[in-house]
Write a protein that holds these residues in place. Structure first.
Motif, PDB file in Angstrom:
ATOM      1  N   TYR A 110       7.738   8.277  -3.788  1.00  0.00           N
ATOM      2  CA  TYR A 110       6.595   7.735  -2.895  1.00  0.00           C
ATOM      3  C   TYR A 110       6.961   6.590  -2.399  1.00  0.00           C
ATOM      4  O   TYR A 110       8.060   6.060  -2.384  1.00  0.00           O
ATOM      5  N   ARG A 131       0.820  -1.238   0.082  1.00  0.00           N
ATOM      6  CA  ARG A 131       0.268   0.209   0.090  1.00  0.00           C
ATOM      7  C   ARG A 131       1.057   1.245   0.081  1.00  0.00           C
ATOM      8  O   ARG A 131       1.941   1.264   0.581  1.00  0.00           O
ATOM      9  N   LEU A 132       0.269   2.498  -0.610  1.00  0.00           N
ATOM     10  CA  LEU A 132       0.946   3.692  -0.579  1.00  0.00           C
ATOM     11  C   LEU A 132       0.980   4.328   0.708  1.00  0.00           C
ATOM     12  O   LEU A 132      -0.024   4.175   1.295  1.00  0.00           O
ATOM     13  N   GLY A 133       2.248   4.420   1.105  1.00  0.00           N
ATOM     14  CA  GLY A 133       1.989   5.086   2.635  1.00  0.00           C
ATOM     15  C   GLY A 133       1.452   6.493   2.669  1.00  0.00           C
ATOM     16  O   GLY A 133       1.338   7.071   3.779  1.00  0.00           O
ATOM     17  N   ALA A 134       1.919   7.114   1.611  1.00  0.00           N
ATOM     18  CA  ALA A 134       1.178   8.692   1.504  1.00  0.00           C
ATOM     19  C   ALA A 134       1.178   8.883   0.202  1.00  0.00           C
ATOM     20  O   ALA A 134       1.574   8.125  -0.890  1.00  0.00           O
ATOM     21  N   ASP A 135       0.677   9.980  -0.217  1.00  0.00           N
ATOM     22  CA  ASP A 135       0.463  10.700  -1.571  1.00  0.00           C
ATOM     23  C   ASP A 135       1.758  10.904  -2.017  1.00  0.00           C
ATOM     24  O   ASP A 135       2.663  11.369  -1.365  1.00  0.00           O
ATOM     25  N   LYS A 138      -3.526   7.930  -4.422  1.00  0.00           N
ATOM     26  CA  LYS A 138      -3.722   8.296  -3.238  1.00  0.00           C
ATOM     27  C   LYS A 138      -3.049   7.444  -2.208  1.00  0.00           C
ATOM     28  O   LYS A 138      -3.010   6.289  -2.538  1.00  0.00           O
ATOM     29  N   LYS A 139      -2.835   7.882  -1.127  1.00  0.00           N
ATOM     30  CA  LYS A 139      -2.351   7.191   0.053  1.00  0.00           C
ATOM     31  C   LYS A 139      -3.375   6.052   0.326  1.00  0.00           C
ATOM     32  O   LYS A 139      -4.532   6.054   0.123  1.00  0.00           O
TER      33      LYS A 139
END
Length: 152
Positions: free
Chosen positions: A55, A36-40, A97-98
């Motif tokens: 990212y 998963r993306l940890g932040a934008d 997006k995060k």
């Protein structure tokens, strides 16, 4: 008969694919991440005023089950920072997006510590540099509780 056809049809490099001799042009260092993306994603500028996107992707591996209870211990995420220098990729990355679950392919480079650098600083430690190659969104981020209340 077939050996003559095979030797003329295949390029020389493919015949020696499992050779122990050096094949520098075929070397590959690649890392695949699913997480998963940890932040934008963020846009930054290099020292040369070249813009790039960075990212982070969080991954976790299931732990080893406890031999007595059979339960898995909670695992901590591993964070991977990825850098993208492709203008086309950067435009797409900035739309993510995060929390999005992603499949990411990166090339990686191992940077050795600088000679004489303090080992407690990043310059004195071995670093892995992850360069973005491709990304696929597996699923969008989960809606937060405040967003779901808003849509009801």
């Amino acid at each position: 008969m077939f050996s003559a056809i095979r030797s003329s049809a295949l390029p020389r490099a493919s015949i020696r694919a499992f050779s122990t001799s050096s094949a520098r042009r075929a070397d590959l260092a690649k890392l695949t991440l699913i997480g998963r993306l940890g932040a934008d994603p963020e846009t930054r500028s290099s020292k040369n005023d070249r813009s790039f996107v960075t990212y982070t992707v969080a991954t976790s591996n299931p732990g080893v089950p406890d031999p007595e209870t059979g339960e898995y211990a909670p695992t901590k995420p591993t964070w991977h920072r990825v850098f993208s220098f492709s203008e086309a990729s950067n435009r797409y990355l900035m739309t993510l997006k995060k929390g999005s679950r992603v499949y990411v392919e990166t090339a990686f480079e191992l940077k050795e510590p600088e000679a004489g650098a303090d080992p407690t600083t990043p310059h004195g430690q071995r670093q892995i540099f992850l360069r973005h190659e491709s990304i696929k969104v597996i699923s969008p981020p989960k809606p937060s509780s405040t967003e779901s209340e808003h849509f009801e």
